[in-house]
Design an enzyme around this catalytic site. Sequence first.
Site, PDB file in Angstrom:
ATOM      1  N   ASP A   1      18.012  -9.352   6.417  1.00 47.45           N
ATOM      2  CA  ASP A   1      17.037  -8.480   7.116  1.00 47.45           C
ATOM      3  C   ASP A   1      15.602  -9.328   7.531  1.00 47.45           C
ATOM      4  O   ASP A   1      15.191  -9.085   8.523  1.00 47.45           O
ATOM      5  CB  ASP A   1      16.665  -6.993   6.134  1.00 47.45           C
TER       6      ASP A   1
ATOM      7  N   SER B   1      18.269  -2.191   9.125  1.00 46.85           N
ATOM      8  CA  SER B   1      17.443  -2.919   8.412  1.00 46.85           C
ATOM      9  C   SER B   1      16.815  -2.022   7.140  1.00 46.85           C
ATOM     10  O   SER B   1      16.611  -2.534   6.258  1.00 46.85           O
ATOM     11  CB  SER B   1      16.137  -2.945   9.461  1.00 46.85           C
TER      12      SER B   1
ATOM     13  N   HIS C   1      11.088   6.589   1.994  1.00 46.64           N
ATOM     14  CA  HIS C   1      10.967   5.570   2.853  1.00 46.64           C
ATOM     15  C   HIS C   1      10.328   6.211   4.415  1.00 46.64           C
ATOM     16  O   HIS C   1      10.800   7.190   4.677  1.00 46.64           O
ATOM     17  CB  HIS C   1      12.037   4.770   3.633  1.00 46.64           C
TER      18      HIS C   1
ATOM     19  N   LYS D   1      18.026  -2.249   2.817  1.00 45.59           N
ATOM     20  CA  LYS D   1      17.156  -2.552   1.743  1.00 45.59           C
ATOM     21  C   LYS D   1      17.289  -1.411   0.673  1.00 45.59           C
ATOM     22  O   LYS D   1      16.957  -1.428  -0.357  1.00 45.59           O
ATOM     23  CB  LYS D   1      15.612  -2.760   2.510  1.00 45.59           C
TER      24      LYS D   1
ATOM     25  N   ARG E   1      13.678 -10.184  15.699  1.00 51.03           N
ATOM     26  CA  ARG E   1      13.522  -8.918  16.549  1.00 51.03           C
ATOM     27  C   ARG E   1      12.043  -8.713  16.729  1.00 51.03           C
ATOM     28  O   ARG E   1      11.595  -8.476  17.965  1.00 51.03           O
ATOM     29  CB  ARG E   1      13.708  -7.726  15.544  1.00 51.03           C
TER      30      ARG E   1
HETATM   31  N1  URA Z   1      11.063  -0.742   9.198  1.00 53.63           N
HETATM   32  C1  URA Z   1      11.885  -1.815   8.792  1.00 53.63           C
HETATM   33  O1  URA Z   1      12.046  -2.039   7.426  1.00 53.63           O
HETATM   34  N2  URA Z   1      12.816  -2.189   9.699  1.00 53.63           N
HETATM   35  C2  URA Z   1      12.967  -1.651  10.999  1.00 53.63           C
HETATM   36  O2  URA Z   1      13.600  -2.255  11.665  1.00 53.63           O
HETATM   37  C3  URA Z   1      11.944  -0.882  11.426  1.00 53.63           C
HETATM   38  C4  URA Z   1      11.046  -0.376  10.450  1.00 53.63           C
END
Ligand code: URA
Length: 434
Positions: free
Chosen positions: A161, A183, A82, A187, A168
Amino acid sequence: MRMYDLIYTKKLGGALSPEQIAFWVEGAANGSIPDEQSASLLMAICWRGMTTEETLALTLAMRDSGKRMDLSAVPGIKVDKHSTGGVGDKTTLILGPIVAACGVPCPMFSGRGLGHTGGTVDKFAAIPGLKVELTDAEFIQSLQETRFANSAPTGKIAPADKKLYALRDTTATVESIPLITASIMSKKLAGGADALVLDVKCGPTAFMKTLDDARTLAQSMVDVGTAHGMQIRALITRMDAPLGWAIGNALEVMESVEILRGEHGDSELAQMSFRLAAEMLIMGGAAKTLPEAQAKVRMAIQDGSALETLRRFVGSNGGDAKALDDFSLLPQAGRTIAIPADRAGYVSALDGRALGLLAMDLGAGRKDQHDVLDLGVGIRVHVKVGQRIEPGDMVFTAYTKAGHPVKAEAYLATLGLASDRPEAVPWLLDTIGC
Ligand code: URA
């Protein structure tokens, strides 16, 4: 339980219990808690922070708001990556096929772009016919057939999320270490991989502007992953200039393929992608040491197996693999506009955020989530930080549709020039985790 009490507790800097956090996340996702109350709590969390226990509870509540992928049908240690996001960041397109070619299954759920940063899903969508939203069965089949799978997350993964991120985004509450941790990690934990390499970006155009903040975010995500038995390691990498020469979806596919063909091997983009891939090979058990892993990465480029894996991934998910060898089959912009330098000097900065916004204005990125992208448009960056340029040297090419206004001054304003060569700053700033 009353949402008011949660907001009040956090406003005063208190800690929420796992039950309170689960109550909020469930209510936010099913609509029983109004958006204004969730937004208030989000803002209070931004100011007051969360303890490690709260961050863990938030991550779990968000993960459990949807389903978890079961990848047990795929043998081997499944390793995901990621990145916290950057302009021109196409490392997934490069390292996914490399890691898979070296024998490690690489399952990835990627996002669509919003604002100045692009999304991996949009880049893959530039390959004609390639299906970018896979069903669970298709995702697993792609992993089994090619050891690589990439898909936009279905609404079933961490739906809380999606809801909270949208809030957000409109309430200036994205930049919070516990909220970003929960967040991303909710995932990733739901995605089913056994191991995860994180690329935490640090710099003026990243979420984390300082090395201290980037280290804190990296440690927070590593702590959450470790608490769940996930192998996890974070690289903190510099993010200011765009990564590589291409910004824009089809252009980024071209650059990724060029790197998989062995071109631009000494570029920062290639070095970063190869290093992340090497870390993934170690986690996946394909190598014991970094030099061994790096040799495998080099071999996968040299013998063509990484590019062949990308071709097979594209072909087995409905895409036209010929487009990887014949770029005229990728979406094209109608017109190119060359933008030469108007002054001399050493390039001291390239404002990645501003260039990302210019690419968005061309149609390569979304101003809002319903925008339809023009996958052929974008920007080619001809110069690198540290390079000497003279007036008339090519700095940018804008790939645009006919009739779209392009102001050269706006592009040149993204370029910092100095009379002395700037000191080189390494792209790898730190590593955190196992
Ligand atoms: N990427 C995400 O998936 N969530 C965040 O809060 C920031 C970047």
